[in-house]
Design a protein around this motif. Structure first.
Motif, PDB file in Angstrom:
ATOM      1  N   SER A  46      44.406 -85.419  82.175  1.00  0.00           N
ATOM      2  CA  SER A  46      43.244 -84.831  81.508  1.00  0.00           C
ATOM      3  C   SER A  46      42.821 -85.680  80.319  1.00  0.00           C
ATOM      4  O   SER A  46      43.668 -86.084  79.513  1.00  0.00           O
ATOM      5  CB  SER A  46      43.567 -83.418  81.029  1.00  0.00           C
ATOM      6  OG  SER A  46      42.518 -82.904  80.227  1.00  0.00           O
ATOM      7  N   THR A  82      41.188 -84.585  77.823  1.00  0.00           N
ATOM      8  CA  THR A  82      41.065 -83.724  76.642  1.00  0.00           C
ATOM      9  C   THR A  82      42.382 -83.080  76.241  1.00  0.00           C
ATOM     10  O   THR A  82      42.456 -82.453  75.178  1.00  0.00           O
ATOM     11  CB  THR A  82      40.028 -82.624  76.904  1.00  0.00           C
ATOM     12  OG1 THR A  82      40.425 -81.860  78.056  1.00  0.00           O
ATOM     13  CG2 THR A  82      38.656 -83.222  77.139  1.00  0.00           C
ATOM     14  N   SER A  83      43.412 -83.178  77.062  1.00  0.00           N
ATOM     15  CA  SER A  83      44.707 -82.594  76.722  1.00  0.00           C
ATOM     16  C   SER A  83      45.817 -83.515  77.212  1.00  0.00           C
ATOM     17  O   SER A  83      45.595 -84.388  78.049  1.00  0.00           O
ATOM     18  CB  SER A  83      44.856 -81.197  77.352  1.00  0.00           C
ATOM     19  OG  SER A  83      44.813 -81.278  78.762  1.00  0.00           O
ATOM     20  N   HIS A 138      45.776 -90.732  74.321  1.00  0.00           N
ATOM     21  CA  HIS A 138      45.113 -89.957  73.268  1.00  0.00           C
ATOM     22  C   HIS A 138      46.128 -89.001  72.650  1.00  0.00           C
ATOM     23  O   HIS A 138      46.556 -88.028  73.248  1.00  0.00           O
ATOM     24  CB  HIS A 138      43.894 -89.193  73.808  1.00  0.00           C
ATOM     25  CG  HIS A 138      44.004 -88.760  75.234  1.00  0.00           C
ATOM     26  ND1 HIS A 138      44.669 -87.630  75.629  1.00  0.00           N
ATOM     27  CD2 HIS A 138      43.528 -89.330  76.359  1.00  0.00           C
ATOM     28  CE1 HIS A 138      44.587 -87.497  76.934  1.00  0.00           C
ATOM     29  NE2 HIS A 138      43.912 -88.517  77.417  1.00  0.00           N
ATOM     30  N   GLU A 168      43.313 -92.969  69.525  1.00  0.00           N
ATOM     31  CA  GLU A 168      43.105 -93.130  70.963  1.00  0.00           C
ATOM     32  C   GLU A 168      43.194 -94.615  71.296  1.00  0.00           C
ATOM     33  O   GLU A 168      42.777 -95.466  70.503  1.00  0.00           O
ATOM     34  CB  GLU A 168      41.736 -92.583  71.396  1.00  0.00           C
ATOM     35  CG  GLU A 168      41.567 -91.086  71.165  1.00  0.00           C
ATOM     36  CD  GLU A 168      40.184 -90.600  71.570  1.00  0.00           C
ATOM     37  OE1 GLU A 168      39.350 -91.457  71.939  1.00  0.00           O
ATOM     38  OE2 GLU A 168      39.936 -89.384  71.500  1.00  0.00           O
TER      39      GLU A 168
END
Length: 273
Positions: A161, A163-164, A204, A209
């Motif tokens: 993912s 975002t996670s 990230h 990042e």
């Protein structure tokens, strides 16, 4: 000219270009109307003998449902399958280009249709096609970066993912976009734009990042599946730190290119060739 993300068009000019443009717009309108009718049709087929439930109040809605056909379509599709799109029209009028006393007003038309299949939170298949065209032009060629009809714009597989978690990886045909796009970006203002064949790993973690990639730019040409030029390879490590400088983002990067002599790359085979 652009107003709230929707760019204006013109009615000047007739002939084949005007017919094609009207046909294109009519197909889009018909598609949206058909999609808007899908939820009601699905509910009616599920229980044809039942009376329809009363509609909820619409006072708090953002607008009529026919303005958002994709949102209505998502209500009847499986949660792991999504369809989206983007349509853009823009009028341009360059004047005295190259210090010559010429002018040319034309319409740039671009349609993108995208499909996302995500059976798991950590696995995604993404595909996007693009149809970019130019109409009513007299001095501007029907070629890249103005026109590239029905091509594969993006197609990749992503594991993890974005975002996670601590990282993800992807491979395929993808847009590269970093920072404010001053160094690497899709040049989205152009009607066609730029994509890459890329293999990429993203890390990230809180505060920073890191993207590590190897790629090859996809040349613009009128073919359905553009192929990268062999040997024209572009590599990079792009980082973003948000906790080093207060109220600022620090983005160091390392980029390098390998491009052996190739007549498809004039800058690599000498002057005047």
């Amino acid at each position: 000219m652009k107003i709230d993300g929707v760019e204006s068009t013109t009615n000047r000019g007739k002939g084949l270009g005007g017919i094609l443009m009207r046909t294109h717009s009519s197909l889009i309108l018909a598609l949206f109307l058909a999609i808007s009718a899908l939820p009601n049709r699905a509910r009616a087929q599920a229980n044809p003998n039942s009376n329809p439930a009363p509609s909820p109040p619409t006072a708090e809605s953002d607008g009529p449902s026919w303005l958002f056909p994709v949102a209505k379509l998502d209500e009847v599709l499986p949660r792991w399958f999504h369809i989206g799109g983007e349509y853009r029209d823009r009028l341009e009028g360059p004047i005295s280009t190259g210090f010559a006393n010429t002018s040319d007003f034309y319409v740039l038309d671009r349609l993108r249709v995208k499909i996302t299949i995500q059976p798991k939170d950590w696995l995604k298949f993404y595909g996007e096609v693009q149809d970019a065209r130019i109409f009513f032009n007299h001095h501007i060629p029907n070629a890249n970066p103005f026109e590239d009809t029905w091509t594969l714009w993006q197609a990749y597989v992503q594991v993890g993912s974005p975002t996670s978690g601590w990282g993800d990886a992807l491979a395929g045909h993808q847009v590269l976009l970093f920072g404010d796009e001053r160094v690497i970006g899709p040049s989205d203002w152009l009607n066609v734009g730029r994509t890459f064949d890329v293999a990429r790993v993203n890390l990230h973690l809180p505060g920073y990042e890191v993207a590590i990639f190897g790629s090859s730019v996809v040349p613009g040409s009128n073919t359905y599946l553009h192929r990268a030029i062999p040997g024209n390879n572009f590599y990079g490590i792009y980082t973003s730190f948000k906790n080093i400088i207060p109220n600022a983002t620090f983005e160091p990067y390392v980029l390098w290119r390998l491009a052996p002599g190739n007549f498809g790359l004039p800058e690599t085979v000498g002057r005047g060739t």
